[in-house]
Write a protein that holds these residues in place. Structure first.
Motif, PDB file in Angstrom:
ATOM      1  N   THR A   1      -0.671  -0.056   5.088  1.00 14.66           N
ATOM      2  CA  THR A   1      -1.457  -0.112   6.324  1.00 14.66           C
ATOM      3  C   THR A   1      -0.639  -0.713   7.461  1.00 14.66           C
ATOM      4  O   THR A   1      -0.670  -0.223   8.599  1.00 14.66           O
ATOM      5  CB  THR A   1      -2.731  -0.945   6.099  1.00 14.66           C
ATOM      6  OG1 THR A   1      -3.510  -0.337   5.072  1.00 14.66           O
ATOM      7  CG2 THR A   1      -3.556  -1.018   7.374  1.00 14.66           C
TER       8      THR A   1
ATOM      9  N   GLU B   1      -4.227   3.366   0.354  1.00 14.84           N
ATOM     10  CA  GLU B   1      -3.366   2.434   1.082  1.00 14.84           C
ATOM     11  C   GLU B   1      -3.455   1.023   0.510  1.00 14.84           C
ATOM     12  O   GLU B   1      -4.512   0.582   0.066  1.00 14.84           O
ATOM     13  CB  GLU B   1      -3.747   2.394   2.565  1.00 14.84           C
ATOM     14  CG  GLU B   1      -3.273   3.577   3.359  1.00 14.84           C
ATOM     15  CD  GLU B   1      -3.481   3.385   4.847  1.00 14.84           C
ATOM     16  OE1 GLU B   1      -3.884   2.274   5.244  1.00 14.84           O
ATOM     17  OE2 GLU B   1      -3.243   4.338   5.609  1.00 14.84           O
TER      18      GLU B   1
ATOM     19  N   ALA C   1     -10.875   1.275   6.873  1.00 11.73           N
ATOM     20  CA  ALA C   1      -9.608   1.593   6.225  1.00 11.73           C
ATOM     21  C   ALA C   1      -8.907   0.326   5.742  1.00 11.73           C
ATOM     22  O   ALA C   1      -8.318   0.300   4.653  1.00 11.73           O
ATOM     23  CB  ALA C   1      -8.697   2.372   7.174  1.00 11.73           C
TER      24      ALA C   1
ATOM     25  N   ARG D   1      -6.498   7.962   3.582  1.00  9.85           N
ATOM     26  CA  ARG D   1      -6.196   6.527   3.537  1.00  9.85           C
ATOM     27  C   ARG D   1      -6.904   5.826   2.379  1.00  9.85           C
ATOM     28  O   ARG D   1      -7.117   4.618   2.407  1.00  9.85           O
ATOM     29  CB  ARG D   1      -6.567   5.854   4.859  1.00  9.85           C
ATOM     30  CG  ARG D   1      -5.950   6.503   6.084  1.00  9.85           C
ATOM     31  CD  ARG D   1      -6.202   5.717   7.344  1.00  9.85           C
ATOM     32  NE  ARG D   1      -5.462   4.446   7.348  1.00  9.85           N
ATOM     33  CZ  ARG D   1      -5.427   3.638   8.404  1.00  9.85           C
ATOM     34  NH1 ARG D   1      -6.092   3.959   9.518  1.00  9.85           N
ATOM     35  NH2 ARG D   1      -4.761   2.513   8.348  1.00  9.85           N
TER      36      ARG D   1
END
Length: 316
Positions: A274, A269, A89, A266
């Motif tokens: 984040t 982001e 992520a 996500r």
């Protein structure tokens, strides 16, 4: 004919001390003020240290701990930084942040410069530039709400494209990455174009007319005029505009959070989003602080490299 008297060095020093406002053996008034200059600026230094440096030091400390906001922080060393480079992520967030950097330093700055140059000598240019300035009056949250409604599935954009039989009527603008990031960059560029245009117009108005008139006499016009005369004279302002756009792109948060909240999954982001999610949603203060330190480091290094490069060009 009178011969001028040459005083020895001690006599000159004694005469200067006697003539000083404080008298012999004591510092003059201006020397005293010079020694007190640090006292005069100390309130501003303390203010900046309290509001900027101390929070950063505390964040850097938290980045070396495991802390959930309750109890005491447990020191874990560089574990959070090692964890960052195994977090898919976060890697997606870095990619999106780089897209924001490229998009928001090319689109709004380049288009703002283009509109400013095309409308500068245009009769009624102020009215031509007015529609580009209006979006800048909106906040990032308001902008995100409006464009989130327009670009949502079966939203206004899809319905307009379908109604006129244009391709893309079934496009999900905010559902897939990196398309959702690109869509938000375009929205951001639409808002920021106006202020960049205004800065460039001010820069054009500050250019001396003599070099431009001389270039016209020599036959320069259009692209040649812009490339060889106008652009070099506007380089200092361009450095400032690009620098502001660079820093703004690295800390983009509000429009992303309002339009997609970093999702879905996500995929949209940025580093700022984040950081917010890890700290205030997941209560992982240690890891979120590590992301904050990474973002601060990237912003500082990018600004330093860019400004040094521009300074080198100007000196060369």
């Amino acid at each position: 004919m009178t011969t001028p008297t040459v005083l020895p060095d001690r006599a000159v020093a004694a005469a200067g001390a006697a003539a000083s406002p404080g008298g012999p053996g004591r510092p003059g008034r201006f020397a005293l003020f010079g020694r007190l200059r640090y006292l005069y600026i100390s309130p501003a230094v303390v203010f900046v240290a309290v509001l900027l440096y101390l929070p950063f030091v505390w964040t850097a400390y938290l980045s070396l701990t495991t802390y959930d906001g309750l109890g005491s922080a447990e020191f874990t060393g560089l574990d959070n930084y090692v964890r960052m480079f195994h977090d898919e992520a976060l890697l997606t967030s870095i990619r999106n942040t780089l897209l924001w950097v490229v998009g928001t330093t090319v689109l709004p700055v380049g288009l703002g410069l283009l509109v400013a140059v095309l409308s500068y000598d245009l009769k009624g240019g102020g009215w031509f530039r007015l529609p580009f300035l209006l979006p800048y009056a909106m906040s990032g949250a308001g902008l995100g709400l409006i464009w989130g409604f327009i670009l949502q599935p079966d939203g206004m954009a899809n319905q307009v494209l379908t109604f006129f039989g244009m391709p893309g009527g079934d496009t999900e603008f905010l559902q897939d990455g990196p398309r959702n990031t690109i869509a938000m960059i375009v929205v951001w560029a639409w808002q920021q174009l106006g202020v960049n245009m205004l800065l460039f117009v001010v820069g054009l108005q500050s250019i001396p007319r003599a070099p431009i008139e001389a270039a016209r006499i020599d036959g320069a016009s259009g692209w040649r005029m812009f490339r060889h005369v106008i652009w070099p004279l506007m380089r200092p302002l361009t450095t400032v505009v690009f620098g502001l756009a660079l820093v703004a792109s690295l800390k983009t948060f509000d429009i992303v959070w309002v339009m997609t909240q970093g999702g879905p999954g996500r995929t949209s982001e940025t580093l700022a989003v984040t950081m917010y999610r890890d700290v205030f949603v997941a209560d992982d203060y240690g890891y979120g602080s590590a992301v904050a330190v990474l973002l601060t480091t990237i912003t500082g290094l990018a600004s330093y490299v860019y400004l040094r490069r521009q300074a080198g060009r100007e000196e060369g």
